[in-house]
Scaffold this motif. Structure first.
Motif, PDB file in Angstrom:
ATOM      1  N   VAL A  15       0.874  -1.220  -0.115  1.00 39.01           N
ATOM      2  CA  VAL A  15      -0.001  -0.111   0.005  1.00 39.01           C
ATOM      3  C   VAL A  15       0.843   1.165  -0.106  1.00 39.01           C
ATOM      4  CG1 VAL A  15      -1.882   1.148   1.247  1.00 39.01           C
ATOM      5  CG2 VAL A  15      -1.672  -1.131   1.268  1.00 39.01           C
ATOM      6  N   VAL A  16       0.716   2.270  -0.788  1.00 36.03           N
ATOM      7  CA  VAL A  16       1.506   3.396  -0.944  1.00 36.03           C
ATOM      8  C   VAL A  16       0.970   4.099   0.357  1.00 36.03           C
ATOM      9  CG1 VAL A  16       1.738   5.540  -2.160  1.00 36.03           C
ATOM     10  CG2 VAL A  16       1.451   3.597  -3.540  1.00 36.03           C
ATOM     11  N   SER A  17       2.329   4.529   0.921  1.00 32.71           N
ATOM     12  CA  SER A  17       1.996   5.229   2.258  1.00 32.71           C
ATOM     13  C   SER A  17       3.042   6.299   2.786  1.00 32.71           C
ATOM     14  CB  SER A  17       2.260   4.032   3.437  1.00 32.71           C
ATOM     15  OG  SER A  17       3.432   3.466   3.320  1.00 32.71           O
ATOM     16  N   HIS A  18       2.856   6.784   3.938  1.00 33.35           N
ATOM     17  CA  HIS A  18       3.962   7.961   4.544  1.00 33.35           C
ATOM     18  C   HIS A  18       3.843   8.937   3.829  1.00 33.35           C
ATOM     19  CE1 HIS A  18       4.564   3.946   6.851  1.00 33.35           C
ATOM     20  NE2 HIS A  18       5.098   4.706   7.452  1.00 33.35           N
ATOM     21  N   GLN A  19       5.016   9.449   3.574  1.00 32.95           N
ATOM     22  CA  GLN A  19       5.163  10.624   2.845  1.00 32.95           C
ATOM     23  C   GLN A  19       4.582  10.890   1.482  1.00 32.95           C
ATOM     24  OE1 GLN A  19       7.653   9.224   4.801  1.00 32.95           O
ATOM     25  NE2 GLN A  19       9.059  10.832   5.450  1.00 32.95           N
ATOM     26  N   THR A  20       4.730   9.567   0.705  1.00 33.54           N
ATOM     27  CA  THR A  20       4.296   9.382  -0.801  1.00 33.54           C
ATOM     28  C   THR A  20       2.696   9.883  -0.656  1.00 33.54           C
ATOM     29  OG1 THR A  20       6.018   8.143  -1.332  1.00 33.54           O
ATOM     30  CG2 THR A  20       4.095   7.901  -2.745  1.00 33.54           C
ATOM     31  N   ALA A  21       1.818   9.043   0.321  1.00 31.95           N
ATOM     32  CA  ALA A  21       0.451   9.144   0.370  1.00 31.95           C
ATOM     33  C   ALA A  21       0.226  10.484   0.637  1.00 31.95           C
ATOM     34  CB  ALA A  21       0.082   8.309   1.419  1.00 31.95           C
ATOM     35  N   LEU A  22       1.019  11.168   1.609  1.00 29.14           N
ATOM     36  CA  LEU A  22       0.848  12.603   2.088  1.00 29.14           C
ATOM     37  C   LEU A  22       0.659  13.442   0.591  1.00 29.14           C
ATOM     38  CD1 LEU A  22       2.789  13.845   5.278  1.00 29.14           C
ATOM     39  CD2 LEU A  22       0.610  13.477   4.739  1.00 29.14           C
ATOM     40  N   ALA A  23       1.969  13.320  -0.050  1.00 30.24           N
ATOM     41  CA  ALA A  23       1.871  13.959  -1.557  1.00 30.24           C
ATOM     42  C   ALA A  23       0.385  13.702  -2.203  1.00 30.24           C
ATOM     43  CB  ALA A  23       3.029  13.763  -2.050  1.00 30.24           C
TER      44      ALA A  23
ATOM     45  N   ASN B  55      11.287   9.168  -2.832  1.00 28.19           N
ATOM     46  CA  ASN B  55      11.112   7.706  -2.977  1.00 28.19           C
ATOM     47  C   ASN B  55       9.669   7.638  -2.835  1.00 28.19           C
ATOM     48  OD1 ASN B  55      14.023   7.104  -3.383  1.00 28.19           O
ATOM     49  ND2 ASN B  55      14.060   7.971  -1.067  1.00 28.19           N
ATOM     50  N   VAL B  56       9.128   6.305  -3.539  1.00 23.52           N
ATOM     51  CA  VAL B  56       8.003   5.988  -3.061  1.00 23.52           C
ATOM     52  C   VAL B  56       7.973   5.209  -1.994  1.00 23.52           C
ATOM     53  CG1 VAL B  56       6.372   4.072  -4.036  1.00 23.52           C
ATOM     54  CG2 VAL B  56       7.444   5.663  -5.686  1.00 23.52           C
ATOM     55  N   HIS B  57       7.020   5.604  -0.928  1.00 22.31           N
ATOM     56  CA  HIS B  57       7.006   4.733   0.336  1.00 22.31           C
ATOM     57  C   HIS B  57       5.995   3.767   0.227  1.00 22.31           C
ATOM     58  CE1 HIS B  57       9.449   7.307   3.051  1.00 22.31           C
ATOM     59  NE2 HIS B  57       9.527   8.120   1.909  1.00 22.31           N
ATOM     60  N   LEU B  58       6.115   2.387   0.747  1.00 21.28           N
ATOM     61  CA  LEU B  58       5.383   1.247   0.463  1.00 21.28           C
ATOM     62  C   LEU B  58       5.204   0.410   1.570  1.00 21.28           C
ATOM     63  CD1 LEU B  58       3.682  -0.061  -1.949  1.00 21.28           C
ATOM     64  CD2 LEU B  58       5.590  -1.497  -2.208  1.00 21.28           C
TER      65      LEU B  58
ATOM     66  N   THR C 145      -2.792   4.588   1.738  1.00 23.05           N
ATOM     67  CA  THR C 145      -3.333   4.700   3.073  1.00 23.05           C
ATOM     68  C   THR C 145      -4.201   6.049   3.040  1.00 23.05           C
ATOM     69  OG1 THR C 145      -1.220   5.751   3.786  1.00 23.05           O
ATOM     70  CG2 THR C 145      -1.520   3.634   4.425  1.00 23.05           C
ATOM     71  N   ASN C 146      -5.533   5.928   3.977  1.00 24.33           N
ATOM     72  CA  ASN C 146      -6.045   7.156   3.764  1.00 24.33           C
ATOM     73  C   ASN C 146      -5.495   8.238   4.707  1.00 24.33           C
ATOM     74  OD1 ASN C 146      -6.667   6.543   6.421  1.00 24.33           O
ATOM     75  ND2 ASN C 146      -8.439   5.514   6.321  1.00 24.33           N
TER      76      ASN C 146
ATOM     77  N   ASN D 111      -1.004   9.626  10.897  1.00 20.93           N
ATOM     78  CA  ASN D 111      -0.451   8.748  12.081  1.00 20.93           C
ATOM     79  C   ASN D 111       0.904   8.181  11.848  1.00 20.93           C
ATOM     80  OD1 ASN D 111      -2.249   9.652  14.232  1.00 20.93           O
ATOM     81  ND2 ASN D 111      -3.912   8.586  13.151  1.00 20.93           N
ATOM     82  N   ASP D 112       0.897   7.436  10.540  1.00 19.51           N
ATOM     83  CA  ASP D 112       2.290   6.635  10.126  1.00 19.51           C
ATOM     84  C   ASP D 112       3.243   7.803  10.169  1.00 19.51           C
ATOM     85  OD1 ASP D 112       0.879   4.220   9.742  1.00 19.51           O
ATOM     86  OD2 ASP D 112       0.683   4.400   7.704  1.00 19.51           O
TER      87      ASP D 112
END
Length: 193
Positions: A81-89, A100-103, A141-142, A148-149
């Protein structure tokens, strides 16, 4: 019982790839009746290109804006699942521009040994369906889970505060849902208003 492989079905392969911005895996090709030898024939003919080990792209499919997310997700066998800073963007929160892609991979994958593709940062956690959203063809991630991550991973306090404030202001999350963010920002003056 017929043990022969299925006949190659270009329409099925195209349908699979269309849902993934033109990309498909070796396994998905096999499910559409394409052996590795037949894939090689299509590569030589210029219809398919190999983008990384086990991942291919239909040459004439229009390029997508976030192909790096799709190839990272396919590399994870569609378990990540794409997450963290990548999901923020992706959610348009903060000024974070991840290089980078955070997964996030399932917790059970922590013990697996594999070569991580360049440009991919891995995290391990189980992400239930209620913590997921979709960004095009890739799961992410939503916003609540993402914030929170990032807090648990010690993201820079100014970017974390900015992202959380934007999410609250836009009505994407409630402040009460950001317990990890509140805790991470407490030493830095809290979340603010």
């Amino acid at each position: 019982m017929d043990c022969r492989p299925p006949k190659p079905d270009w329409d099925l392969l195209f349908e699979t790839a269309s849902a993934q911005e033109g990309y498909f895996t070796t396994r998905q090709a096999a499910e559409a009746g394409y052996s590795t030898q037949l894939l090689l024939k299509h590569i030589r003919a210029g219809r398919v290109v190999r983008t990384r080990r086990g991942i291919y792209r239909l040459v004439h499919f229009p390029a997508g804006e976030h192909e790096d997310l799709i190839t990272a997700w396919l590399w994870s066998d569609r378990a990540g699942v794409v997450s963290h800073q990548t999901a923020l963007a992706l959610h348009g929160l903060s000024d974070a521009l991840p290089a980078n892609v955070h997964l996030t991979l399932p917790q059970a994958w922590r013990r697996r040994r594999f070569r991580i593709p360049a440009g991919v940062v891995l995290h391990h956690a189980d992400v239930p369906p209620e913590d997921r959203a979709w960004f095009g063809a890739a799961p992410t991630t939503n916003p609540r889970r993402t914030l929170n991550d990032c807090a648990r991973e010690s993201m820079a306090p100014d970017l974390l505060r900015q992202a959380a404030q934007q999410a609250i202001r836009r009505g994407i999350v409630a402040r009460a849902e950001l317990g990890d963010v509140e805790e991470a920002l407490r030493p830095f003056g809290g979340l603010g208003t």
